[in-house]
Structures are given as C-alpha cells and as structure tokens.
Design an enzyme around this catalytic site. Structure first.
Site, PDB file in Angstrom:
ATOM      1  N   GLY A 166      -3.629  -6.997  -7.548  1.00  0.00           N
ATOM      2  CA  GLY A 166      -3.147  -7.579  -6.293  1.00  0.00           C
ATOM      3  C   GLY A 166      -4.284  -7.763  -5.300  1.00  0.00           C
ATOM      4  O   GLY A 166      -5.460  -7.506  -5.599  1.00  0.00           O
TER       5      GLY A 166
ATOM      6  N   TYR B 139      12.243  -2.655   0.584  1.00  0.00           N
ATOM      7  CA  TYR B 139      10.832  -2.280   0.739  1.00  0.00           C
ATOM      8  C   TYR B 139      10.705  -1.090   1.665  1.00  0.00           C
ATOM      9  O   TYR B 139      10.090  -0.073   1.331  1.00  0.00           O
ATOM     10  CB  TYR B 139      10.088  -3.486   1.290  1.00  0.00           C
ATOM     11  CG  TYR B 139       8.606  -3.336   1.489  1.00  0.00           C
ATOM     12  CD1 TYR B 139       7.733  -3.300   0.404  1.00  0.00           C
ATOM     13  CD2 TYR B 139       8.063  -3.289   2.774  1.00  0.00           C
ATOM     14  CE1 TYR B 139       6.358  -3.205   0.598  1.00  0.00           C
ATOM     15  CE2 TYR B 139       6.688  -3.199   2.968  1.00  0.00           C
ATOM     16  CZ  TYR B 139       5.838  -3.159   1.878  1.00  0.00           C
ATOM     17  OH  TYR B 139       4.481  -3.071   2.074  1.00  0.00           O
TER      18      TYR B 139
END
Ligand code: NAD
Ligand code: UDP
Length: 319
Positions: A10, A150
């Site tokens: 990422g 999240y």
C-alpha cells in the site's frame, strides 16, 4: 534485525519497507493486494534483505525465522463509497483486517517477543467535539454508520493492542495517523488528494463534497514515516498522534491544488458523500509527539504537493 510490515504494497507500507531497508533492517512485506498494488514494491524486488509474502492477514499468519518488529498497516483506508477501493465497499474485509488481522499480527509479535506497532487513525475520534484532537479524547463515533466498519475496527484494534500489552506484557505501540498524502497513493481510491490531483491534471473541475467548509490537516508522507520510525524505536505504549497540525478547509485545499497545477477548470459542489459521519473538523494536537519523539513536520503543503504531482502525472501518463 528483521521487521514484518503488513499492508506492504500500500501507500504507507511501501514507504515503510523502503525506510527500514535503508536503515539496514531485513524487511518481510505482507499484503493481499485488496487495495494495494505490487507496482508499489517493484523497485524493491531483488533488493538484498527484502522478501514478500502474499497473504490475507485475516487468516493465521506464519513467518519463518525470527522477527524483531511487527508493523500492522494492512487495512483498506479510503472512506469514499464512490470508489471500489473505499471501505464502505469492502466492509467485511475492513472489519476483519482490523479485528482478526490485528489479532494475528499481535500473535506473531508475541511468539517472537517483537516490538509491535498498530497503524491506528484519527478516525477513532469520529466527528469530534474537541478541537484540536489530543490523545486523551475518547471520540464520537456512530457504531452503525457506513464509516463504522473502519472506525470501530480500529478502536477494537487499539483495545486489543493494549490488552496484549497489559495482559501479555508485549512491547506495543499505537500511532494515530492523520490525513497523509504523497507518491504511491492509489489514484482511484477516492481520497481527496488523489481525486483532486487526478481531476486537476485532467483539467476537470474539482468535486468538493458539501460546502467545502469541513477541515482537514494534511501531512506529507516523508514527515509521517519519520514520526513512525521514531515511535517504533521508542518504548512508548500509549497512542501518539502523528500528523500535520496546519488546518485547511477542503474548499481552500481545492483552490490550492488548482493553483499549483494551473488548472483552469473551477470547482463544483457535490452532495456530501458520507452524510453526518464525514467529520466536520480535524486537526491533530501533536504535543505528545513533540515531547516524546522530538518530532514535528518539516514539509509544508505546497512543497509536499510539488513533490507529489509528478507521481500522479506519471500515473496518468501526462508530461
Ligand atoms: P493503502 O490502501 O494504500 O494500503 C493498505 C494496504 O493493506 C494495501 O496494500 C492493501 O492491499 C493491504 N491490505 C488490506 N487488507 C489486507 C488484508 N486483509 N491482508 C493483507 N493485506 C491487506 O492505505 P494506506 O493509506 O497506506 O494505509 C495504511 C494504513 O495506515 C491503514 O491501516 C490505514 O488505516 C492507516 N492510516 C492511513 C492514513 C492515511 O492518511 N494514509 C490515515 C490514517 C490511518
Ligand atoms: N472530499 C471532497 N471531494 C472529493 C473527495 C473527498 O470534497 O473528491 C472531502 C471529503 O468529503 C472529506 C475530505 O475531503 O470531507 C477528506 O476526505 P478523504 O476521503 O481524503 O478522507 P477523510 O479525511 O474523510 O478520512
């Protein structure tokens, strides 16, 4: 010394791999490419000391050989429901990366008696009633909003990390990361920096969600990585905010991007994508980072964007 970095392919993970290799560590990267990209690690392939394991951290983690440090960064990170890479479209994966992924990462740290660092987030403060946010604030999160997959996963991850510290005596740390940008952000993940830069470089109007008076504070990636590195090297167990305290409205930020890219198209206002769960104000109080780590950001927003724009131009194949 050997470090495991989950979420290695990422944006932040790839910069961390590079930093630890440059510091002389052996680095084991781990990722399942759900929002990351092997291209982010292409320049490290074949470099001495670097290896990679393709693996979903929601499943049991096994890494042969001794580890000294475990950094748990694997998680979708964009809140934008308009992007296929946004966590509202990966809700179960996001909850699992924060819950099961954190459990497995802590487990591998524990068998190695390694220093563990959790990538937490300013999102644990939710839509805050306290401004700027310091680490003693408990937050204001709606547990059933689309964003909660999240926020609540990260809140659980913090709780689990502290439980491993208190109950098992593991050497853990928690970094609460505020909005960070730079090269290797996913161009289509829907976060505001890639969205605005892509629109500006294509000479399109920038899409401001809502009235644009909501604020954010943007940190350049090199500053963030320096703060994280110092935190890993410290023996701090309580959460530490790392971010840039200079606050801007999203509308002013859009104007700055148009100015720096020379975009003649203006700004268009779009419906607020995340309703009441889009935090209205966000700015880190970095007093603890200054005191404990002697850290503060060095790169201002204009300089950071100037370093970021060439990457997006290259990705869009623009000269
Ligand atoms: P990113 O999407 O670029 O990187 C996340 C990486 O994790 C991706 O490569 C993805 O494929 C991988 N991943 C996700 N789920 C996985 C799983 N189950 N198994 C293995 N790999 C998995 O996002 P980023 O901006 O680099 O964020 C990295 C971490 O930092 C995340 O934990 C995020 O919550 C945190 N964070 C980032 C920011 C920011 O501004 N960039 C702010 C706060 C917190
Ligand atoms: N935003 C925007 N236009 C876009 C993308 C985002 O106005 O094209 C806004 C979004 O509503 C939020 C802010 O920019 O208020 C930052 O969004 P981002 O997705 O980067 O992350 P957040 O800080 O909300 O986690």
């Amino acid at each position: 010394m050997r470090v495991l970095i989950t979420g290695a392919a990422g944006f932040l993970g790839s910069h961390l791999c590079e930093r630890f290799l440059n510091e002389g560590y052996e680095v084991v990267g781990m990722d399942n490419f759900v929002t990351g990209n092997p291209q982010n690690l292409a320049h490290l392939a074949g470099r001495e000391g670097f290896s990679f394991i393709r693996h979903d951290v929601s499943d049991f983690i096994f890494v042969p050989g001794k580890l000294d440090i475990v950094l748990h960064f694997a998680s979708p990170a964009s809140p934008n429901p308009l992007s296929p890479f946004g966590y509202p479209n990966l809700p179960i994966q996001t909850l699992k990366a924060g819950a099961l992924g954190t459990h497995h990462s802590l487990g591998v740290a524990r068998v190695n008696n390694a220093r563990f660092l959790l990538a937490s987030t300013s999102e644990i403060y939710g839509d805050p009633e306290v401004h700027p946010q310091d680490e003693s604030y408990w937050g204001r999160v709606n547990p059933i909003s689309p964003r909660s997959v999240y926020d609540e996963a990260k809140r659980f991850a913090e709780s689990l990390t502290m439980a491993y510290h208190r109950f098992h005596g593991l050497n853990t740390g928690i970094v609460r990361i505020f909005n960070t940008y730079g090269p290797r952000m996913h161009i289509d993940d829907g976060r505001v920096v890639p969205n605005f830069l892509k629109q500006a470089l294509y000479r399109q109007p920038l899409t401001v969600y809502g009235d644009g008076l909501q604020t954010r504070s943007f940190c350049y990636v090199d500053d963030l990585i320096e703060g994280i590195y110092r935190l890993v090297m410290s023996d701090e167990h309580d959460p530490v905010n790392i971010g840039n305290p200079i606050e801007s409205t999203i509308l002013d930020f859009a104007r700055l991007i148009n100015k720096l890219t020379g975009n003649p198209a203006d700004i268009v206002f779009r419906e607020r994508q995340r309703g009441e769960s889009d935090p209205q104000r966000r700015r880190p109080d970095i007093t603890r980072a200054r005191r404990i780590l002697g850290w503060e950001p060095q790169i201002d927003i204009e300089e950071g964007l100037r370093r970021t724009i060439p990457y997006f131009k290259e990705k869009l194949a623009l000269s």
